[in-house]
Design a protein around this motif. Structure first.
Motif, short mmCIF file in Angstrom:
data_model
loop_
_atom_site.label_atom_id
_atom_site.label_comp_id
_atom_site.label_asym_id
_atom_site.label_seq_id
_atom_site.Cartn_x
_atom_site.Cartn_y
_atom_site.Cartn_z
N ALA A 267 0.85 -1.19 0.00
CA ALA A 267 0.00 0.00 0.00
C ALA A 267 0.88 1.24 0.00
O ALA A 267 1.81 1.34 0.81
N VAL A 268 0.63 2.13 -0.94
CA VAL A 268 1.37 3.40 -0.99
C VAL A 268 0.36 4.50 -0.65
O VAL A 268 -0.62 4.71 -1.36
N ILE A 269 0.61 5.13 0.49
CA ILE A 269 -0.40 6.02 1.07
C ILE A 269 0.11 7.46 1.11
O ILE A 269 1.21 7.73 1.60
N ASP A 270 -0.72 8.37 0.58
CA ASP A 270 -0.35 9.79 0.74
C ASP A 270 -1.55 10.57 1.25
O ASP A 270 -2.68 10.09 1.23
N LYS A 271 -1.26 11.78 1.75
CA LYS A 271 -2.33 12.65 2.24
C LYS A 271 -2.41 13.86 1.33
O LYS A 271 -2.62 14.99 1.77
N GLY A 272 -2.23 13.61 0.04
CA GLY A 272 -2.12 14.70 -0.93
C GLY A 272 -3.44 15.16 -1.51
O GLY A 272 -4.49 15.07 -0.86
N ILE A 273 -3.38 15.58 -2.78
CA ILE A 273 -4.55 16.25 -3.39
C ILE A 273 -5.71 15.30 -3.69
O ILE A 273 -6.83 15.73 -3.87
N GLY A 274 -5.44 14.00 -3.76
CA GLY A 274 -6.51 13.03 -4.03
C GLY A 274 -6.99 13.08 -5.47
O GLY A 274 -6.55 13.92 -6.27
N ILE A 275 -7.89 12.17 -5.78
CA ILE A 275 -8.38 12.03 -7.16
C ILE A 275 -9.91 11.95 -7.15
O ILE A 275 -10.47 11.13 -6.42
N PRO A 276 -10.59 12.78 -7.92
CA PRO A 276 -12.05 12.72 -7.94
C PRO A 276 -12.54 11.32 -8.31
O PRO A 276 -11.97 10.67 -9.18
N VAL A 277 -13.61 10.88 -7.63
CA VAL A 277 -14.09 9.51 -7.80
C VAL A 277 -14.38 9.19 -9.28
O VAL A 277 -14.03 8.12 -9.77
N ASP A 278 -14.98 10.13 -10.01
CA ASP A 278 -15.36 9.84 -11.39
C ASP A 278 -14.16 9.70 -12.34
O ASP A 278 -14.33 9.37 -13.50
N GLU A 281 -11.06 5.55 -12.46
CA GLU A 281 -10.80 4.44 -13.37
C GLU A 281 -9.90 4.89 -14.51
O GLU A 281 -9.02 4.18 -14.95
N ARG A 282 -10.11 6.12 -14.95
CA ARG A 282 -9.41 6.61 -16.14
C ARG A 282 -7.92 6.88 -15.93
O ARG A 282 -7.15 6.87 -16.87
N LEU A 305 1.02 5.28 -14.22
CA LEU A 305 0.04 4.34 -13.69
C LEU A 305 -0.32 3.26 -14.71
O LEU A 305 -0.68 2.14 -14.34
N SER A 306 -0.22 3.62 -15.97
CA SER A 306 -0.47 2.63 -17.01
C SER A 306 0.59 1.52 -16.92
O SER A 306 0.28 0.33 -17.05
N ILE A 307 1.82 1.92 -16.64
CA ILE A 307 2.91 0.95 -16.46
C ILE A 307 2.62 0.08 -15.22
O ILE A 307 2.77 -1.14 -15.25
N VAL A 308 2.15 0.72 -14.14
CA VAL A 308 1.84 -0.03 -12.91
C VAL A 308 0.77 -1.09 -13.20
O VAL A 308 0.89 -2.25 -12.81
N LYS A 309 -0.27 -0.66 -13.92
CA LYS A 309 -1.38 -1.58 -14.18
C LYS A 309 -0.91 -2.78 -15.00
O LYS A 309 -1.23 -3.92 -14.69
N HIS A 310 -0.11 -2.51 -16.03
CA HIS A 310 0.37 -3.62 -16.86
C HIS A 310 1.33 -4.53 -16.10
O HIS A 310 1.30 -5.74 -16.26
N ALA A 311 2.17 -3.90 -15.26
CA ALA A 311 3.10 -4.72 -14.47
C ALA A 311 2.31 -5.65 -13.55
O ALA A 311 2.62 -6.83 -13.43
N ASN A 313 -0.83 -6.71 -13.93
CA ASN A 313 -1.51 -7.73 -14.75
C ASN A 313 -0.56 -8.82 -15.21
O ASN A 313 -0.89 -10.00 -15.17
N ASN A 314 0.64 -8.43 -15.63
CA ASN A 314 1.61 -9.41 -16.11
C ASN A 314 2.02 -10.40 -15.02
O ASN A 314 2.53 -11.47 -15.32
N HIS A 315 1.81 -10.01 -13.76
CA HIS A 315 2.18 -10.89 -12.65
C HIS A 315 0.97 -11.59 -12.05
O HIS A 315 1.06 -12.15 -10.95
N GLY A 316 -0.18 -11.50 -12.71
CA GLY A 316 -1.39 -12.13 -12.18
C GLY A 316 -1.93 -11.36 -10.98
O GLY A 316 -2.66 -11.92 -10.15
N GLY A 317 -1.57 -10.10 -10.89
CA GLY A 317 -2.03 -9.28 -9.76
C GLY A 317 -2.92 -8.15 -10.24
O GLY A 317 -3.45 -8.19 -11.35
N GLU A 318 -3.06 -7.15 -9.39
CA GLU A 318 -3.90 -6.01 -9.76
C GLU A 318 -3.49 -4.79 -8.95
O GLU A 318 -2.77 -4.91 -7.95
N VAL A 319 -3.93 -3.63 -9.42
CA VAL A 319 -3.69 -2.43 -8.63
C VAL A 319 -5.04 -1.80 -8.35
O VAL A 319 -5.89 -1.70 -9.23
N THR A 320 -5.27 -1.43 -7.07
CA THR A 320 -6.55 -0.81 -6.72
C THR A 320 -6.28 0.53 -6.07
O THR A 320 -5.15 0.83 -5.65
N LEU A 321 -7.34 1.32 -5.98
CA LEU A 321 -7.15 2.69 -5.52
C LEU A 321 -8.28 3.08 -4.59
O LEU A 321 -9.45 2.79 -4.85
#
Ligand code: ADP
Length: 347
Positions: A267-278, A281-282, A305-311, A313-321
């Motif tokens: 888990a990589v946790i920050d208390k920064g600007i955050g990302i609007p819910v809508d 996914e994008r 993040l696109s690199i993170v997602k593919h990495a 997936n390639n390992h049979g894992g996932e990234v969630t937010l």
């Protein structure tokens, strides 16, 4: 009645065939009354009270009957206001004198990918043009300012920054296209995830120090993963880099590692600007940025993040937010842990 049971038999044979092909299809009679439909058609929700609910699709079936030809159309379809809008390709054709068959292909994902691909090429050209033209302008300015050491210093610094940005962009474009093509040259081996996280933290230390951000990592060793440690290191570096970049100066970023079932979770946790819910996914799409001007300030490429997602997936894992604007973000990379042969046998 013989006719009607014969008609029903033709319709159900056709639908049985559609089931084998896993295709959405509806068979209707001369009055557009639905006689049968496949399970995929039911999933999409094409029919209500024995009628196809979209007027365009009904019109398509009528056209097929009148012209006695196969007719097709691409259109948007939604079961109701609450259902997602699908982009479908529809084809209607006569099945017999009494029956019309309507075949539906859900092309929503294909259309989205097509658009992303088109955007990717357009974006690459645009993204490359910006630093290239900056470099060209700065070098001209440098030539003109040769007699003014202060100006020379300023332009040279900017020139360095822009060429670094160009270099980072090109590297990430190459990394991403390679990962996507499955063309990884890295070693596939068992590695200790805690060590790789420490490495990724280390790679961001300079950046963090420059913003006064403290990275706290709790990384027990001994959690082993099968895969390409370089790729996972790259993914973690990107996540930690974002956590630092999108945080205020002098704040804290945390990195944790735990095991949940057969998965390691970073888990990589920050208390920064955050990302609007809508937009959550994008942000994993190539070149997607929540706020392009801010991202450009941070030197972002929109590719991390696109690199993170593919990495993942390639390992049979996932990234969630999990993220909320102004409160911060937690990105979790889940990877299946290494199972030794004994563990595998007991499964
Ligand atoms: P970039 O190089 O622009 O950071 P990424 O693919 O790494 O590209 O991230 C895509 C977008 O997601 C960023 O432009 C930013 O808007 C948003 N983002 C990523 N990580 C974070 C974070 N930790 N906090 C807030 N926004 C983030």
């Amino acid at each position: 009645m013989v006719g009607s049971s014969k008609v029903k038999k033709v319709a159900s044979d056709a639908v049985a065939f559609l089931e084998v092909l896993d295709t959405a299809g509806v068979v209707a009679d001369l009055t557009n009354q639905v006689v049968d439909q496949s399970s995929k058609a039911k999933d999409i929700g094409l029919v209500e009270y024995d009628k196809v609910i979209s007027p365009e699709l009904v019109e398509l079936m009528t056209q097929a009957r009148v012209t006695r030809q196969s007719v097709s159309q691409e259109l948007y379809f939604a079961k109701n206001n609450r259902s997602p809008k699908l982009f479908i390709s529809a084809r209607a054709t006569l099945l017999s004198e009494e029956l019309v068959i309507l075949l539906i292909e859900d092309r929503t994902e294909a259309k989205r990918l097509d658009e992303t691909r088109r955007d990717f090429v357009e974006n690459i050209s645009h993204e490359l043009k910006t630093p290239i033209s900056a470099i060209s302008l700065l070098s001209e300015a440098l030539q003109i300012a040769l007699d003014d050491p202060e100006q020379v210093q300023k332009f040279a610094t900017n020139l360095q920054r822009e060429s670094k940005r160009l270099g980072a962009l090109v590297t990430k474009i190459i990394q991403l296209s390679r990962i996507q093509a499955g063309d990884l040259k890295g070693e596939i081996a068992v590695f200790d995830l805690g060590h790789v996280i420490d490495e990724a933290v280390e790679l961001n230390q300079f950046l963090a120090d420059s913003k006064g951000v403290r990275i706290t990592a709790d990384t027990p060793s001994g959690i082993m993963i099968d895969g390409d440690s370089e790729l996972i290191s790259m993914a973690l570096k990107n996540l930690i880099e974002n956590a630092v970049l999108y945080s205020e100066n002098n704040s804290n970023v945390g990195v944790g590692l735990s095991v949940v079932d057969d998965f390691a979770e970073v888990a990589v946790i920050d208390k920064g600007i955050g990302i609007p819910v809508d937009q959550q996914e994008r942000i994993f799409e190539r070149f997607y940025r929540v706020d392009p001007s801010r991202s450009r300030d941070t030197g972002g490429t929109g590719l991390g993040l696109s690199i993170v997602k593919h990495a993942a997936n390639n390992h049979g894992g996932e990234v969630t937010l999990f993220s909320r604007p102004n409160l911060g973000s937690t990105f979790t990379l889940r990877l299946p842990i290494h199972q030794d042969d004994q563990q595998k046998d007991t499964k």
